[in-house]
Design a protein around this motif. Structure first.
Motif, PDB file in Angstrom:
ATOM      1  N   ILE A 136       0.729  -1.153   0.108  1.00 49.07           N
ATOM      2  CA  ILE A 136       0.089  -0.049   0.151  1.00 49.07           C
ATOM      3  C   ILE A 136       0.915   1.423   0.161  1.00 49.07           C
ATOM      4  CG2 ILE A 136      -2.129  -0.968   1.073  1.00 49.07           C
ATOM      5  CD1 ILE A 136      -1.151   0.030   3.824  1.00 49.07           C
ATOM      6  N   TYR A 137       2.229   1.162  -0.108  1.00 50.27           N
ATOM      7  CA  TYR A 137       3.053   2.373  -0.027  1.00 50.27           C
ATOM      8  C   TYR A 137       2.439   3.164  -1.099  1.00 50.27           C
ATOM      9  CZ  TYR A 137       6.262   0.717   3.544  1.00 50.27           C
ATOM     10  OH  TYR A 137       6.763   0.344   4.855  1.00 50.27           O
ATOM     11  N   SER A 138       2.509   2.624  -2.381  1.00 46.44           N
ATOM     12  CA  SER A 138       1.986   3.444  -3.648  1.00 46.44           C
ATOM     13  C   SER A 138       0.595   3.907  -3.521  1.00 46.44           C
ATOM     14  CB  SER A 138       2.104   2.506  -4.887  1.00 46.44           C
ATOM     15  OG  SER A 138       1.425   1.511  -4.777  1.00 46.44           O
ATOM     16  N   GLN A 139      -0.246   3.452  -2.359  1.00 42.42           N
ATOM     17  CA  GLN A 139      -1.585   3.851  -2.639  1.00 42.42           C
ATOM     18  C   GLN A 139      -1.850   4.892  -1.492  1.00 42.42           C
ATOM     19  OE1 GLN A 139      -3.700   2.717  -4.778  1.00 42.42           O
ATOM     20  NE2 GLN A 139      -1.976   1.795  -5.535  1.00 42.42           N
ATOM     21  N   LEU A 140      -0.775   5.335  -0.735  1.00 42.99           N
ATOM     22  CA  LEU A 140      -0.911   6.263   0.417  1.00 42.99           C
ATOM     23  C   LEU A 140      -1.199   7.721  -0.153  1.00 42.99           C
ATOM     24  CD1 LEU A 140       1.831   4.975   2.967  1.00 42.99           C
ATOM     25  CD2 LEU A 140      -0.772   4.700   2.960  1.00 42.99           C
ATOM     26  N   VAL A 141      -2.251   8.009  -0.374  1.00 44.90           N
ATOM     27  CA  VAL A 141      -2.788   9.577  -0.810  1.00 44.90           C
ATOM     28  C   VAL A 141      -2.180   9.821  -2.500  1.00 44.90           C
ATOM     29  CG1 VAL A 141      -2.214  11.892  -0.219  1.00 44.90           C
ATOM     30  CG2 VAL A 141      -2.754  10.329   1.423  1.00 44.90           C
ATOM     31  N   TYR A 142      -0.969   9.661  -2.701  1.00 45.00           N
ATOM     32  CA  TYR A 142      -0.490  10.201  -3.886  1.00 45.00           C
ATOM     33  C   TYR A 142      -1.353   9.495  -5.057  1.00 45.00           C
ATOM     34  CZ  TYR A 142       2.898  12.406  -7.201  1.00 45.00           C
ATOM     35  OH  TYR A 142       3.329  13.144  -8.044  1.00 45.00           O
ATOM     36  N   HIS A 143      -1.822   8.225  -5.157  1.00 51.28           N
ATOM     37  CA  HIS A 143      -2.298   7.936  -6.194  1.00 51.28           C
ATOM     38  C   HIS A 143      -3.789   8.564  -6.412  1.00 51.28           C
ATOM     39  CE1 HIS A 143      -3.802   5.003  -9.194  1.00 51.28           C
ATOM     40  NE2 HIS A 143      -5.064   4.900  -8.274  1.00 51.28           N
ATOM     41  N   GLN A 144      -4.318   8.859  -5.358  1.00 48.15           N
ATOM     42  CA  GLN A 144      -5.782   9.679  -5.337  1.00 48.15           C
ATOM     43  C   GLN A 144      -5.389  10.921  -5.695  1.00 48.15           C
ATOM     44  OE1 GLN A 144      -8.172   9.176  -1.806  1.00 48.15           O
ATOM     45  NE2 GLN A 144      -9.799  10.561  -2.581  1.00 48.15           N
ATOM     46  N   LEU A 145      -4.476  11.605  -5.101  1.00 48.24           N
ATOM     47  CA  LEU A 145      -4.161  13.080  -5.601  1.00 48.24           C
ATOM     48  C   LEU A 145      -4.014  13.146  -7.030  1.00 48.24           C
ATOM     49  CD1 LEU A 145      -3.166  15.873  -4.946  1.00 48.24           C
ATOM     50  CD2 LEU A 145      -0.985  14.786  -5.061  1.00 48.24           C
ATOM     51  N   GLN A 146      -3.302  12.103  -7.847  1.00 46.97           N
ATOM     52  CA  GLN A 146      -3.036  12.165  -9.303  1.00 46.97           C
ATOM     53  C   GLN A 146      -4.445  11.817  -9.908  1.00 46.97           C
ATOM     54  OE1 GLN A 146      -0.130   8.734  -9.335  1.00 46.97           O
ATOM     55  NE2 GLN A 146       1.214  10.136 -10.218  1.00 46.97           N
ATOM     56  N   LEU A 147      -5.322  11.340  -9.560  1.00 48.23           N
ATOM     57  CA  LEU A 147      -6.650  11.202 -10.143  1.00 48.23           C
ATOM     58  C   LEU A 147      -7.303  12.443  -9.951  1.00 48.23           C
ATOM     59  CD1 LEU A 147      -7.937   7.535  -8.545  1.00 48.23           C
ATOM     60  CD2 LEU A 147      -6.873   8.224 -10.977  1.00 48.23           C
ATOM     61  N   GLU A 148      -7.319  13.170  -8.672  1.00 48.06           N
ATOM     62  CA  GLU A 148      -8.091  14.339  -8.679  1.00 48.06           C
ATOM     63  C   GLU A 148      -7.396  15.451  -9.575  1.00 48.06           C
ATOM     64  OE1 GLU A 148     -10.614  15.008  -6.666  1.00 48.06           O
ATOM     65  OE2 GLU A 148     -10.660  13.100  -5.827  1.00 48.06           O
ATOM     66  N   LEU A 149      -6.001  15.426  -9.765  1.00 50.49           N
ATOM     67  CA  LEU A 149      -5.594  16.616 -10.633  1.00 50.49           C
ATOM     68  C   LEU A 149      -5.967  16.114 -11.964  1.00 50.49           C
ATOM     69  CD1 LEU A 149      -1.808  16.650  -8.999  1.00 50.49           C
ATOM     70  CD2 LEU A 149      -3.528  18.573  -8.857  1.00 50.49           C
ATOM     71  N   SER A 150      -5.900  14.699 -12.285  1.00 47.75           N
ATOM     72  CA  SER A 150      -6.269  14.441 -13.702  1.00 47.75           C
ATOM     73  C   SER A 150      -7.700  15.058 -14.123  1.00 47.75           C
ATOM     74  CB  SER A 150      -6.337  13.133 -13.946  1.00 47.75           C
ATOM     75  OG  SER A 150      -4.956  12.471 -14.030  1.00 47.75           O
ATOM     76  N   GLY A 151      -8.645  14.869 -13.111  1.00 45.78           N
ATOM     77  CA  GLY A 151     -10.014  15.579 -13.214  1.00 45.78           C
ATOM     78  C   GLY A 151      -9.881  16.967 -13.365  1.00 45.78           C
ATOM     79  N   LEU A 152      -9.054  17.556 -12.505  1.00 41.76           N
ATOM     80  CA  LEU A 152      -9.032  19.219 -12.805  1.00 41.76           C
ATOM     81  C   LEU A 152      -8.576  19.238 -14.189  1.00 41.76           C
ATOM     82  CD1 LEU A 152      -7.362  20.073  -9.220  1.00 41.76           C
ATOM     83  CD2 LEU A 152      -9.964  20.399 -10.083  1.00 41.76           C
TER      84      LEU A 152
END
Length: 291
Positions: A136-152
């Motif tokens: 889960i290291y790669s899932q700690l916040v940063y992955h979700q952040l990338q999805l949010e930025l892609s939406g923006l």
């Protein structure tokens, strides 16, 4: 040597079973990132431990996994503190209000200052005989952040400001991972054992690099050489840093490489480290020794 014909789950189970047998006490096991328990056999823990805590950010997945066992406690937990700070609930609104890079820097600094004090599962502090951490290291916040930025960006947001936020936030991920690791270590009792899995390479099946890794996965010496070459070329990934930092906190006693065939297109090379407490406890920081 693990049997090369076994599935990823079989190999994970073999590691868990072997390490459970070596536990000095078997009162409490904690599994972080348990999900639906698809990647390991819960029965291994049910047969060996008096109490089991299954933890994941997704309560629905947990409840499908194990809500029928009296010895199992389900705990839906977001490990970084960003959910408690309602970071993603207001992220879009705050990003659209930002006008320049200095505003981006202030926003990142403000958020990080809030999550620095986050703790999790402190009701079990220094109680766990066995802690298992899924990849889960790669899932700690940063992955979700990338999805949010892609939406923006799809909505017309400035790519320059989005890139600046991603750059500054990635710099802060070391601290996020360090706080996660220190929280994990705080759960162990003095005789406790920790198993951490980290996804190191994501690969497209059939590609040359995948073929190279798949052929070498059962040779730790060759895999370590591939890993070192990759780090020299591309630097540390989040999984790399998670394991590197945990090596500073605990005594690593074993490590293994596994191939995780995630779906029809993607595979991951996963590195497993097994830890015990050091002879002399180290200070953990952030009011550290009193964590």
């Amino acid at each position: 040597q693990l049997d090369s014909t076994k599935t990823y789950r079989d190999k994970v189970d073999s590691i868990i079973k072997m390490e459970l047998l070596g536990c000095k006490q078997r009162n409490l096991a904690i599994i972080l990132g348990a999900g639906r328990c698809n990647d390991f056999s819960l029965s291994l823990f049910l047969g060996e431990m008096k109490r089991i805590v299954l933890s994941d950010v997704d309560h629905k997945s947990l409840s499908k996994c194990a809500d029928k066992y009296p010895s199992v406690t389900l705990n839906d937990e977001e490990y970084t503190g960003f959910a408690a700070a309602k970071f993603f609930e207001t992220f879009g609104e705050k990003m659209w209000a930002i006008k320049d890079k200095s505003d981006i820097k202030r926003f990142v600094t403000e958020v990080i200052s809030i999550v620095k004090t986050h703790r999790f599962l402190q009701d079990y502090k220094k109680q766990a005989d066995f802690v298992f951490v899924s990849p889960i290291y790669s899932q700690l916040v940063y992955h979700q952040l990338q999805l949010e930025l892609s939406g923006l960006l799809r909505d017309g947001y400035s790519s320059e400001l989005a890139d600046e936020f991603a750059f500054l936030f990635l710099h802060e991920m070391a601290g996020v991972i360090e706080r996660f690791n220190k929280n994990v270590v705080s759960l162990l009792n003095d005789a406790g054992k920790l198993i951490v899995f980290a996804d190191i390479f994501q690969m497209e099946k059939g590609q040359p690099f995948f073929n190279k890794v798949a052929n070498a996965i059962h040779r730790k010496d060759i895999m370590d050489e591939i890993h070192q070459g990759y780090q020299k070329k591309y630097g540390f990934g989040l999984g790399d840093y998670g394991l590197h930092h945990m090596d500073q906190l605990l005594q690593r006693v074993k490590s293994r490489w596994l191939l995780w065939n995630f779906d029809e297109q993607r595979s991951f090379a996963v590195l497993c480290h097994i830890y015990e407490k050091k002879d002399t406890d180290c200070c953990l920081g952030f009011n550290s020794c009193s964590l």
